[in-house]
Design a protein around this motif. Structure first.
Motif, PDB file in Angstrom:
ATOM      1  N   SER A 181       0.861  -1.189   0.000  1.00  0.00           N
ATOM      2  CA  SER A 181       0.000   0.000   0.000  1.00  0.00           C
ATOM      3  C   SER A 181       0.887   1.226   0.000  1.00  0.00           C
ATOM      4  O   SER A 181       1.986   1.221   0.553  1.00  0.00           O
ATOM      5  CB  SER A 181      -0.930   0.005   1.224  1.00  0.00           C
ATOM      6  OG  SER A 181      -0.177   0.080   2.418  1.00  0.00           O
ATOM      7  N   GLY A 182       0.407   2.285  -0.639  1.00  0.00           N
ATOM      8  CA  GLY A 182       1.149   3.540  -0.649  1.00  0.00           C
ATOM      9  C   GLY A 182       2.095   3.657  -1.830  1.00  0.00           C
ATOM     10  O   GLY A 182       2.234   2.749  -2.651  1.00  0.00           O
ATOM     11  N   TRP A 183       2.764   4.791  -1.905  1.00  0.00           N
ATOM     12  CA  TRP A 183       3.693   5.087  -2.986  1.00  0.00           C
ATOM     13  C   TRP A 183       5.104   4.648  -2.607  1.00  0.00           C
ATOM     14  O   TRP A 183       5.467   4.661  -1.432  1.00  0.00           O
ATOM     15  CB  TRP A 183       3.705   6.597  -3.278  1.00  0.00           C
ATOM     16  CG  TRP A 183       2.481   7.101  -3.991  1.00  0.00           C
ATOM     17  CD1 TRP A 183       1.228   6.624  -3.912  1.00  0.00           C
ATOM     18  CD2 TRP A 183       2.444   8.208  -4.887  1.00  0.00           C
ATOM     19  NE1 TRP A 183       0.370   7.353  -4.693  1.00  0.00           N
ATOM     20  CE2 TRP A 183       1.108   8.346  -5.306  1.00  0.00           C
ATOM     21  CE3 TRP A 183       3.392   9.117  -5.364  1.00  0.00           C
ATOM     22  CZ2 TRP A 183       0.695   9.331  -6.205  1.00  0.00           C
ATOM     23  CZ3 TRP A 183       2.992  10.107  -6.258  1.00  0.00           C
ATOM     24  CH2 TRP A 183       1.654  10.209  -6.668  1.00  0.00           C
ATOM     25  N   MET A 222      11.329   3.563  -1.543  1.00  0.00           N
ATOM     26  CA  MET A 222      10.976   2.847  -0.316  1.00  0.00           C
ATOM     27  C   MET A 222      10.098   1.640  -0.611  1.00  0.00           C
ATOM     28  O   MET A 222       9.324   1.639  -1.577  1.00  0.00           O
ATOM     29  CB  MET A 222      10.238   3.790   0.638  1.00  0.00           C
ATOM     30  CG  MET A 222      11.078   4.974   1.074  1.00  0.00           C
ATOM     31  SD  MET A 222      10.101   6.220   1.963  1.00  0.00           S
ATOM     32  CE  MET A 222       8.998   6.760   0.649  1.00  0.00           C
ATOM     33  N   ALA A 223      10.224   0.629   0.249  1.00  0.00           N
ATOM     34  CA  ALA A 223       9.382  -0.561   0.140  1.00  0.00           C
ATOM     35  C   ALA A 223       7.954  -0.208   0.541  1.00  0.00           C
ATOM     36  O   ALA A 223       7.737   0.482   1.538  1.00  0.00           O
ATOM     37  CB  ALA A 223       9.917  -1.676   1.031  1.00  0.00           C
ATOM     38  N   VAL A 224       6.987  -0.681  -0.238  1.00  0.00           N
ATOM     39  CA  VAL A 224       5.583  -0.383   0.068  1.00  0.00           C
ATOM     40  C   VAL A 224       4.985  -1.407   1.028  1.00  0.00           C
ATOM     41  O   VAL A 224       3.824  -1.275   1.423  1.00  0.00           O
ATOM     42  CB  VAL A 224       4.754  -0.332  -1.231  1.00  0.00           C
ATOM     43  CG1 VAL A 224       5.225   0.799  -2.127  1.00  0.00           C
ATOM     44  CG2 VAL A 224       4.790  -1.666  -1.953  1.00  0.00           C
ATOM     45  N   ILE A 244      11.059  -7.657  -4.031  1.00  0.00           N
ATOM     46  CA  ILE A 244      10.766  -8.037  -2.643  1.00  0.00           C
ATOM     47  C   ILE A 244       9.586  -9.008  -2.634  1.00  0.00           C
ATOM     48  O   ILE A 244       8.557  -8.758  -3.291  1.00  0.00           O
ATOM     49  CB  ILE A 244      10.427  -6.806  -1.778  1.00  0.00           C
ATOM     50  CG1 ILE A 244      11.582  -5.802  -1.807  1.00  0.00           C
ATOM     51  CG2 ILE A 244      10.124  -7.227  -0.343  1.00  0.00           C
ATOM     52  CD1 ILE A 244      11.283  -4.512  -1.079  1.00  0.00           C
ATOM     53  N   ASN A 245       9.739 -10.098  -1.874  1.00  0.00           N
ATOM     54  CA  ASN A 245       8.654 -11.059  -1.679  1.00  0.00           C
ATOM     55  C   ASN A 245       7.978 -10.735  -0.350  1.00  0.00           C
ATOM     56  O   ASN A 245       8.614 -10.760   0.711  1.00  0.00           O
ATOM     57  CB  ASN A 245       9.212 -12.485  -1.653  1.00  0.00           C
ATOM     58  CG  ASN A 245       8.111 -13.537  -1.655  1.00  0.00           C
ATOM     59  OD1 ASN A 245       6.985 -13.280  -1.248  1.00  0.00           O
ATOM     60  ND2 ASN A 245       8.448 -14.733  -2.120  1.00  0.00           N
ATOM     61  N   GLN A 272      10.866   1.377   4.471  1.00  0.00           N
ATOM     62  CA  GLN A 272      12.329   1.388   4.527  1.00  0.00           C
ATOM     63  C   GLN A 272      12.915   1.740   3.166  1.00  0.00           C
ATOM     64  O   GLN A 272      12.430   1.289   2.127  1.00  0.00           O
ATOM     65  CB  GLN A 272      12.835   0.019   4.979  1.00  0.00           C
ATOM     66  CG  GLN A 272      14.347  -0.090   5.069  1.00  0.00           C
ATOM     67  CD  GLN A 272      14.793  -1.451   5.556  1.00  0.00           C
ATOM     68  OE1 GLN A 272      14.041  -2.148   6.260  1.00  0.00           O
ATOM     69  NE2 GLN A 272      16.000  -1.856   5.190  1.00  0.00           N
ATOM     70  N   GLN A 273      13.987   2.533   3.165  1.00  0.00           N
ATOM     71  CA  GLN A 273      14.667   2.878   1.917  1.00  0.00           C
ATOM     72  C   GLN A 273      15.404   1.654   1.386  1.00  0.00           C
ATOM     73  O   GLN A 273      16.155   1.004   2.107  1.00  0.00           O
ATOM     74  CB  GLN A 273      15.657   4.023   2.139  1.00  0.00           C
ATOM     75  CG  GLN A 273      15.005   5.344   2.505  1.00  0.00           C
ATOM     76  CD  GLN A 273      16.013   6.473   2.616  1.00  0.00           C
ATOM     77  OE1 GLN A 273      17.143   6.346   2.134  1.00  0.00           O
ATOM     78  NE2 GLN A 273      15.600   7.577   3.216  1.00  0.00           N
ATOM     79  N   ILE A 274      15.184   1.363   0.102  1.00  0.00           N
ATOM     80  CA  ILE A 274      15.809   0.191  -0.505  1.00  0.00           C
ATOM     81  C   ILE A 274      16.720   0.568  -1.672  1.00  0.00           C
ATOM     82  O   ILE A 274      17.557  -0.240  -2.091  1.00  0.00           O
ATOM     83  CB  ILE A 274      14.741  -0.808  -0.990  1.00  0.00           C
ATOM     84  CG1 ILE A 274      13.783  -0.120  -1.974  1.00  0.00           C
ATOM     85  CG2 ILE A 274      13.978  -1.386   0.211  1.00  0.00           C
ATOM     86  CD1 ILE A 274      12.759  -1.065  -2.590  1.00  0.00           C
TER      87      ILE A 274
END
Length: 309
Positions: A181-183, A222-224, A244-245, A272-274
């Motif tokens: 969810s989210g950007w 960032m990871a959603v 990402i799983n 989290q920043q990826i």
């Protein structure tokens, strides 16, 4: 009758005149006094024991009584110490239960996003009421220990219930954390949507499997959702890609990055920043290509983006 007393050291004499009438008067008293003195001496000798002036039977009875009283006192003291130890153990167990309940309550407050000021488990709950006189007989130690046992059982039941509630809330929170969810960026704008579009390199109609978000070079990506990094490398067309799983069939992909901040096997959290935004791979400018895969098929991420905006 006269009695003469002579003192050679002083050179003097004394004469005592005994009147026969007075002698006869005092003689019975003198005999009675001597008889009483002799009787007392005999009684004392007859009452004398090896340990003192008391009979052995009396001394033995007293020793037995003293020994019995000392034993009863020792038993009473041991019973009091045993009861005190039992009470201390009960209190320690209850304190342990209360500490665990406070910790569980604090976690539940945090998980449920409840205002800490509303449920502060570090402070006793506010209570009150008019003062009334106590009724009934005073509580004895057995009653107190029985009440503590019942309270301990009640606290154990409450603790198990709170553990179940905590597990449910954690499961619900994890579901929210792992569901995308989210950007993937805090700032930026959408330059290309999901589905059919004109390819910017060929001019032909093609299918775009994701959404493009444009922003300045180096903008954090960032990871959603929370999950495990399954890929962090250069991929054909994607440039520097992070995949990402998230479990439950969800996977997300972030392409065209200038720098990767994670590696395969890393556990990442939602937000989290990826990576840092770039223009690597098949790209016309700095942006992140965001894909959402559900059960092996790409889906339109728009409904998941709107869930947070």
């Amino acid at each position: 009758m006269d009695i003469i007393l002579v003192s050679h050291s002083r050179g003097r004499t004394w004469r005592l005149r005994l009147d026969p009438n007075r002698v006869l008067t005092w003689l019975p008293l003198a005999v009675a006094g001597l008889a009483l003195l002799g009787l007392s001496f005999f009684a004392g000798m007859s009452l004398r024991s090896d340990r003192g002036l008391l009979p052995k039977q009396v001394v033995g009875a007293w020793d037995e009584a003293f020994s019995q009283q000392r034993e009863e006192l020792a038993q009473a003291r041991a019973k009091a110490e045993e009861d005190a130890s039992a009470l201390a153990r009960r209190i320690a167990q209850l304190q342990a239960h209360v500490i665990r309940l406070d910790a569980a309550g604090a976690r539940l407050t945090q998980i449920a996003n409840i205002d800490p000021g509303e449920f502060n488990f570090e402070q006793p709950p506010p209570v009150g009421g008019p003062e009334t006189e106590a009724s009934g007989s005073p509580a004895v130690l057995a009653d107190v220990i029985g009440s503590l046992d019942r309270l301990q059982t009640l606290l154990g039941d409450r603790e198990r219930q709170m553990r179940v509630l905590e597990d449910l809330l954690l499961a619900s929170r994890m579901q929210r954390e792992v569901k995308p969810s989210g950007w993937p960026v805090d700032a930026g704008y959408i330059t290309s949507g999901y589905g059919s579009r004109t390819d910017p390199f060929t001019g032909l109609r093609t299918t775009h499997p994701g959404i493009d978000f444009a922003a300045a070079e180096g903008t954090p990506v960032m990871a959603v959702a929370s999950g495990i990094v399954t890929a962090a490398q250069a991929e054909n067309g994607y440039g520097q890609l992070v995949e990402i799983n998230h479990g439950n069939g969800y996977r997300t992909r972030y392409g065209h990055n200038s720098k990767l901040l994670v590696k395969p096997g890393d556990r990442v959290l939602k937000g989290q920043q990826i990576a840092l935004m770039g223009s690597t791979g098949r790209s016309t400018g700095p942006h992140v290509h965001f894909e959402l895969v559900l059960n092996g098929n790409t889906v339109n991420p728009a409904q998941y983006l709107d869930a947070a905006h």
